[in-house]
Design a protein around this motif. Sequence first.
Motif, PDB file in Angstrom:
ATOM      1  N   ASP A  73       0.829  -1.204   0.000  1.00  0.00           N
ATOM      2  CA  ASP A  73       0.000   0.000   0.000  1.00  0.00           C
ATOM      3  C   ASP A  73       0.864   1.254   0.000  1.00  0.00           C
ATOM      4  O   ASP A  73       0.552   2.229  -0.678  1.00  0.00           O
ATOM      5  N   ALA A  90       2.812   5.423   9.718  1.00  0.00           N
ATOM      6  CA  ALA A  90       1.835   4.842   8.796  1.00  0.00           C
ATOM      7  C   ALA A  90       1.206   3.588   9.393  1.00  0.00           C
ATOM      8  O   ALA A  90      -0.015   3.380   9.300  1.00  0.00           O
ATOM      9  N   LYS A  91       2.014   2.748  10.019  1.00  0.00           N
ATOM     10  CA  LYS A  91       1.473   1.535  10.651  1.00  0.00           C
ATOM     11  C   LYS A  91       0.686   1.866  11.907  1.00  0.00           C
ATOM     12  O   LYS A  91      -0.311   1.194  12.217  1.00  0.00           O
ATOM     13  N   GLU A  92       1.103   2.883  12.638  1.00  0.00           N
ATOM     14  CA  GLU A  92       0.330   3.269  13.819  1.00  0.00           C
ATOM     15  C   GLU A  92      -1.035   3.815  13.419  1.00  0.00           C
ATOM     16  O   GLU A  92      -2.035   3.548  14.091  1.00  0.00           O
ATOM     17  N   ARG A  93      -1.100   4.560  12.338  1.00  0.00           N
ATOM     18  CA  ARG A  93      -2.383   5.092  11.873  1.00  0.00           C
ATOM     19  C   ARG A  93      -3.296   3.990  11.362  1.00  0.00           C
ATOM     20  O   ARG A  93      -4.511   4.033  11.574  1.00  0.00           O
ATOM     21  N   ASP A  94      -2.718   3.025  10.665  1.00  0.00           N
ATOM     22  CA  ASP A  94      -3.518   1.948  10.071  1.00  0.00           C
ATOM     23  C   ASP A  94      -2.704   0.656  10.112  1.00  0.00           C
ATOM     24  O   ASP A  94      -1.916   0.374   9.211  1.00  0.00           O
ATOM     25  N   PRO A  95      -2.880  -0.153  11.159  1.00  0.00           N
ATOM     26  CA  PRO A  95      -2.087  -1.383  11.287  1.00  0.00           C
ATOM     27  C   PRO A  95      -2.265  -2.361  10.133  1.00  0.00           C
ATOM     28  O   PRO A  95      -1.389  -3.204   9.901  1.00  0.00           O
ATOM     29  N   SER A  96      -3.370  -2.249   9.405  1.00  0.00           N
ATOM     30  CA  SER A  96      -3.604  -3.186   8.296  1.00  0.00           C
ATOM     31  C   SER A  96      -2.879  -2.759   7.019  1.00  0.00           C
ATOM     32  O   SER A  96      -2.810  -3.545   6.062  1.00  0.00           O
ATOM     33  N   ARG A  97      -2.362  -1.572   6.989  1.00  0.00           N
ATOM     34  CA  ARG A  97      -1.684  -1.070   5.795  1.00  0.00           C
ATOM     35  C   ARG A  97      -0.382  -1.842   5.576  1.00  0.00           C
ATOM     36  O   ARG A  97       0.418  -1.989   6.496  1.00  0.00           O
ATOM     37  N   ALA A 441      -2.836  11.001   1.969  1.00  0.00           N
ATOM     38  CA  ALA A 441      -4.232  10.657   2.262  1.00  0.00           C
ATOM     39  C   ALA A 441      -5.199  11.686   1.691  1.00  0.00           C
ATOM     40  O   ALA A 441      -6.423  11.470   1.721  1.00  0.00           O
ATOM     41  N   GLU A 443      -5.750  14.566   2.961  1.00  0.00           N
ATOM     42  CA  GLU A 443      -6.446  15.155   4.104  1.00  0.00           C
ATOM     43  C   GLU A 443      -6.043  16.613   4.309  1.00  0.00           C
ATOM     44  O   GLU A 443      -4.881  16.963   4.166  1.00  0.00           O
TER      45      GLU A 443
END
Length: 503
Positions: A73, A90-97, A441, A443
Amino acid sequence: MAPSAMSRITRTVRTARTARTARATAAPRSGRPAGPRAEWTKSLAEAQPVAYWLDDPGRPHPEPALTGAEECDLLVVGGGYSGLWTALIAKERDPSREVVLVEGREVGWAASGRNGGFCAASLTHGLPNGLTRWPDEIHTLERLGARNLDAIEETVARYSLDCDFERTGEIDVATEPYQARELRDWYQELDAAGLAGGVDLLDADEVRAQVDSPTFRAGLWDRRGVAMLHPAKLAWGLKRACADLGVRVYEHTPALDLKPYGAGMAVRTPYGRIRARRVALGTNIFPSLVKRIRPYTVPVYDYALMTEPLTAGQLDAIGWKNRQGLGDSANQFHYFRLSADNRILWGGYDAVYPYGGRVRAEYDDRPETYARLAGHFFTCFPQLEGVRFSHAWGGAIDTCSRFSAFFGTAHQGKVAYAAGYTGLGVGATRFGADVMLDLLAGERTERTELEMVRTKPLPFPPEPFAWTGIALTKWSLARADDHEGRRNLWLRTMDRFGLGFDS
């Protein structure tokens, strides 16, 4: 001391008053040696030409290079602080990324493992630079910077990063009467602007009670805005934290080119290829994969020495019980600090721009600068005569014309970049990682709405104009140091356009 992070830049009122952003420290004019004395050069006899921080038998083994194809991703290019913070957040924001990080050599080998270890809250390369360039945003920038430094401290604790983190603060010291006057004036301006919280003005006796040098005449102590740390251990710890969260890290994997591929991007490496929905570039002084931003940075080489560990008696001779970082207030400046094992790191003064802006390993070692630094060290601390240096090293910093990071996107928002930290990136790169992730993102956040984030510095001109301008600026800055800070026509013109030169 390596691409993007070595120099810690001091602050004076001249910057705030004139849009001057070029800094650099000299030994005091009254005590500057005419040439290296024999006993001073002897102190370098056993100095290893390698960064002290990286000369560690416990350094982690590199991860294998990428071979074959990868998909993810988010692809992060660069294994310094900029890339490491981006991958971690990035992993803290979205662990599934799915996040992949590639590094051309080894994580932390360049700026992130060679710098002085000054982790500052400032996002703008010092408050004077920020106040001059973004006066309407300065309170927001200072608040975001303080929050960013707090977040770094929290991350160090959360992931048990063994990096000798100490929230000691930093003292800017005056070594000439005119510098002492400027520090007092600057403190009054800070106080009037409501920005003096946590900053103490010290007279000669007070600053020498903190660190005893016969050259010190005054100081400004920022008690909470700077931490000291072991820079290479921070990079290695962030690498471990990233891997623990599932980031796939490949070392000895340079990214060779960047091209659109379907709805995302493709990056070619020597032994494989990576397809990614989004790409974050944290390459700083190394040539960007987005070629149009290359003229915005130039490399400036900075150098440092590390002493052998001081004895208890030597420490007593200089005080320094509170272990603050220090930097002096001339144009050609030094930064200095204690390591966890009570060595003194002493760096700065010479800022060397190679013609053509080339980044080469042979520029990392410069004996003539080491001899000059040794002389300045013993001028500052004559009570340490006889101390030996164990390490001497250098490296390139990515400098931009506004002396603080710039940000942007390319390829219809699928690629983000941050660069231009100009030697103050140990802390600010974490903020830059947040900015890149916000931009990718799409944002609108408090960060992306900042004028500092939305605007670019002026690019540097092509050669020979870049080399000529930088050489003239360096000569003028040294001349100003010898004339109580008085700036010649060239520097005043640079001030007028918000330009300058920095080590």
